[in-house]
Design a protein around this motif. Sequence first.
Motif, mmCIF file in Angstrom:
data_model
loop_
_atom_site.group_PDB
_atom_site.id
_atom_site.type_symbol
_atom_site.label_atom_id
_atom_site.label_comp_id
_atom_site.label_asym_id
_atom_site.label_seq_id
_atom_site.Cartn_x
_atom_site.Cartn_y
_atom_site.Cartn_z
ATOM 1 N N TYR A 1 0.955 -1.048 0.088
ATOM 2 C CA TYR A 1 -0.069 0.029 -0.058
ATOM 3 C C TYR A 1 0.777 1.253 0.066
ATOM 4 C CZ TYR A 1 1.122 -0.063 5.022
ATOM 5 O OH TYR A 1 1.753 -0.102 6.171
ATOM 6 N N PRO B 1 2.360 4.159 2.065
ATOM 7 C CA PRO B 1 2.218 4.603 3.319
ATOM 8 C C PRO B 1 2.382 6.204 3.461
ATOM 9 C CG PRO B 1 4.382 4.099 2.615
ATOM 10 C CD PRO B 1 3.712 3.679 1.376
ATOM 11 N N VAL C 1 1.272 10.118 3.645
ATOM 12 C CA VAL C 1 0.037 10.757 3.856
ATOM 13 C C VAL C 1 0.257 12.341 3.946
ATOM 14 C CG1 VAL C 1 -2.111 11.352 5.227
ATOM 15 C CG2 VAL C 1 -0.945 8.780 5.034
ATOM 16 N N ARG D 1 2.626 4.202 8.876
ATOM 17 C CA ARG D 1 2.302 5.482 7.735
ATOM 18 C C ARG D 1 3.436 6.392 7.997
ATOM 19 N NH1 ARG D 1 -0.935 2.242 6.548
ATOM 20 N NH2 ARG D 1 -2.946 2.626 5.907
ATOM 21 N N VAL E 1 3.884 10.462 7.471
ATOM 22 C CA VAL E 1 2.857 11.762 7.770
ATOM 23 C C VAL E 1 3.588 12.962 7.450
ATOM 24 C CG1 VAL E 1 0.925 12.872 8.766
ATOM 25 C CG2 VAL E 1 1.369 10.369 9.102
ATOM 26 N N TYR F 1 3.751 4.253 13.697
ATOM 27 C CA TYR F 1 3.863 2.700 13.562
ATOM 28 C C TYR F 1 3.252 2.216 14.762
ATOM 29 C CZ TYR F 1 8.217 2.947 16.200
ATOM 30 O OH TYR F 1 9.120 3.074 17.196
ATOM 31 N N ASN G 1 -4.757 4.736 11.889
ATOM 32 C CA ASN G 1 -5.709 5.221 10.925
ATOM 33 C C ASN G 1 -6.166 6.506 11.738
ATOM 34 O OD1 ASN G 1 -5.053 3.540 9.090
ATOM 35 N ND2 ASN G 1 -6.903 2.104 9.594
ATOM 36 N N VAL H 1 -3.466 9.330 12.118
ATOM 37 C CA VAL H 1 -3.116 9.723 10.746
ATOM 38 C C VAL H 1 -4.159 10.676 9.880
ATOM 39 C CG1 VAL H 1 -2.949 9.180 8.026
ATOM 40 C CG2 VAL H 1 -1.580 7.655 10.066
ATOM 41 N N SER I 1 -3.524 14.467 9.353
ATOM 42 C CA SER I 1 -3.604 15.129 7.908
ATOM 43 C C SER I 1 -4.562 16.177 7.589
ATOM 44 C CB SER I 1 -3.762 13.894 7.019
ATOM 45 O OG SER I 1 -4.892 13.029 7.387
#
Length: 685
Positions: free
Chosen positions: A205, A207, A209, A239, A241, A261, A393, A396, A400
């Motif tokens: 995927y 990662p 953002v 992710r 960020v 993480y 999630n 994140v 974001s």
Amino acid sequence: MELHFKDISGKDSVGDFTWIHQSGRQAVLIDMVSAGEVRAGLEAIKLWLVEQQSTEVFTVTALLAALHTILLEHRAQAACAVLTALPHHQYECYSVGNLRFYRVDEQVRPINGQSFEVQPSQVLGQVQFPSAQYQRFDATEKGLFLVTSDGLNDSRLQQAQLSAEKLKAGNLYQAFLPAVQEQDWSILMFPMSTTQTFVDSHWPYNPFVGPQEEREHERRALGELATALFAVPQFNGFRIVACPPLLTANRSRLFDGLLVYPFGVMPLELKDHHGHITLNIDSRNGMQVNNDLGCTSFANPVHKLREGLRPFADHSLLKPLDPMLKNAAAVVFTSANAEVECIYNGGSFALPFTQAGEVMVASTATFTAMLLKHCKARFGKKLTARLIEADINRLVAQFSEPTSATPVDEYIWIDDYQCGTQPLPAESTDYYQVYPGKDYDTPIWVKAFKFDHLSSVHRQSEMQMIGREARILNRLGKTTGVQYCYGKHATDDKLYIFLEAAPQQNLTAWLQSNPTREARLNLLLSVCRILAEIQQIQGPAVIHRAINPNNIRVKADNSPLLINFELCQFESVATLPITARRTFEQKYQAPEVNQPGQTLTFAADIYSVGLLACLLLADVLPFNESAKELLAKGRRQQFWGQLCVSLGIEANANNVEFWQRILHITPEYRPTITQTIEAVKTWMV
């Protein structure tokens, strides 16, 4: 689904054929020898490839052996190349025959200065199994490779003033026409993924953002760190960020990135110095770099991180976290030519350095091993995630999206349009978000695409890739039955497209109201006429390639509206990112649509119309799970007559032949949209 290869072929090719695996990681180019049974051999190969492909790519030796056997059985012969994408931006090729290989930088030139055979000395389908030649290609960000049949003239191709930059700009068919010398010609161009996005297509995927750092070394280093982190199962779900949305305005560039993480949130500081580097851990200006540029002193990045960690940990978004999850940071040296020496308590230490507490120092090559050791020292050898996927999630999402006091039911201004603050869940996907909007008092949709790149360096190519919907709809103008586009607007991290608001009722919902057969046939005929009008638009062909029940909306007067052109294909090198390809409704796709990089024709949409006709007239598709079932069913001649009966139409010779053609695996055999319209009219009598 990934994209590595792009097909460019003659529009009237008979003996040339390209095929791309549904994963996108393997491609085949076949140039039939004209003396053999060209059509029979090629059709047998096409059928075998569709039937036999699975989620994994073919073993090359087994694939070549199978193709050889098929050609022997049909008394045909062919030159062939099989290309497979490997990790770390490498490609391998096994080839038989007189195919040609080129590299494209500022110009087109043969690989290794090779000369080409006019007639192949070995081919698949000869009496003895031929030996295949092996080549490996190392991809670069700026270069491209070509594999071509002998239908292009070598000298004209090299003199055509084609650069990699020009080919990446699109209009590929026109670009290669000056070199064409035969009706049958085909090209596979690669790598496509590196021309469109920094994201490694082998990652499970994306990662990243939000917009990341502008400098090349920071983007490169974050990509290298992501590749290494994916290799550690304990870090699954991580992710990276962007910092600006997280920190206050006067500290918006405090860190180069945030690693979120399973074991916390870690600020990252990236340095690209090369040469001998001395890092005095306890000194504010304690970094000295000695290289070909001289000896220079710099501020200590370790000291900078230490100063920033306290306000970072006190941020409102992080207050609920255990201190152990937010009190560590890392300096990462990104150059492979950096020799770093850390001075601490009178001792000298190589990388990775972890003795100074909360701030660690590593290279990109040593970072993940250092991080894993740090986590085990802090949380125990049998690591259990402290942040589950839902926690990551949530963080994140908060990082974001900037905080706002705007009430959720109000609108904000984007360019000349008002945009709602909450997306429409039923219309949004992983690829884009759809918001309610207004053009004065007229309701509209605002479709927002997030940019994938870490910086704006490749922004133009990404605008071309994800902005295809606006470009196509502007060409279509106010075509009857097509969603209208008001315009588009780009910000730092999003592209907004302003569209006519579509009815909520899709085709599936409309069918649940049990419309009359007359209404169903009228709607089918209207969809066909919409496609006919699209096909008449001047310029490169527009193939929607996602015609399915959700993308056909039904208005109050039972007329259809075709929406969601963001997946369409036209003659350009712009390709779809991974998140876009996940939105395909594969049950309604023609087989060739499932080959990423394959050049499509109008026949792809015709196939989808055939399946929509089945749904409209019988409320079911002619298969259970996938269109592959049609290959087996279609071999029984009585199947097509039974299909006609199930659709409520006469099982005469014309109708049977029509259904055999419209659902045929080979695009060239399918009817035109005009022929489809005429067939539908006969069912209305």
